[in-house]
Design a protein around this motif. Structure first.
Motif: not given
Length: 113
Positions: A63-71
């Motif tokens: 998800t976008r939130a997971e992508q942001r956390a990964k980034l």
């Protein structure tokens, strides 16, 4: 292979990123202590973790939130790596200053002779 929304796989992927970030912090601490043997050992462990990330990366959809956390995690890893590189190769900052005209900022402590 198509991407799927599998919570367990996503948790594993994020977990591997977090493990790499922790290992990069440990490598930085070892580099600050000039314990290059330990840096190398941790780096080998990171290689195993990175292989796991590569296997999972295309198999799950974040998800976008997971992508942001990964980034955010990846940015910290990159910052740690940059600090390790500066400790391992201190001459690179001087090279950038002398050859590339990069401003090292106040307090850099480099003098041009």
């Amino acid at each position: 292979m198509s991407t799927v929304r599998a919570e367990a796989e996503i948790d594993r992927l994020i977990g591997f990123y977090l493990s790499i970030e922790r290992a990069s912090r440990d490598m930085l601490a070892a580099a600050q202590d000039s314990d290059w043997e330990r840096v190398g050992a941790i780096q080998e462990h990171c290689g195993v973790l990175i292989d796991q990330v590569r296997r999972l990366h295309g198999r799950v959809a974040l998800t976008r939130a997971e992508q942001r956390a990964k980034l955010k995690i990846v940015r910290q890893i990159v910052q740690n790596e940059a600090q390790i590189r500066r400790l391992a190769y201190p001459w690179t900052e001087r090279y950038e200053y002398l050859m590339l005209g990069k401003d090292l900022g106040p307090g850099a402590g480099l003098s041009v002779s």
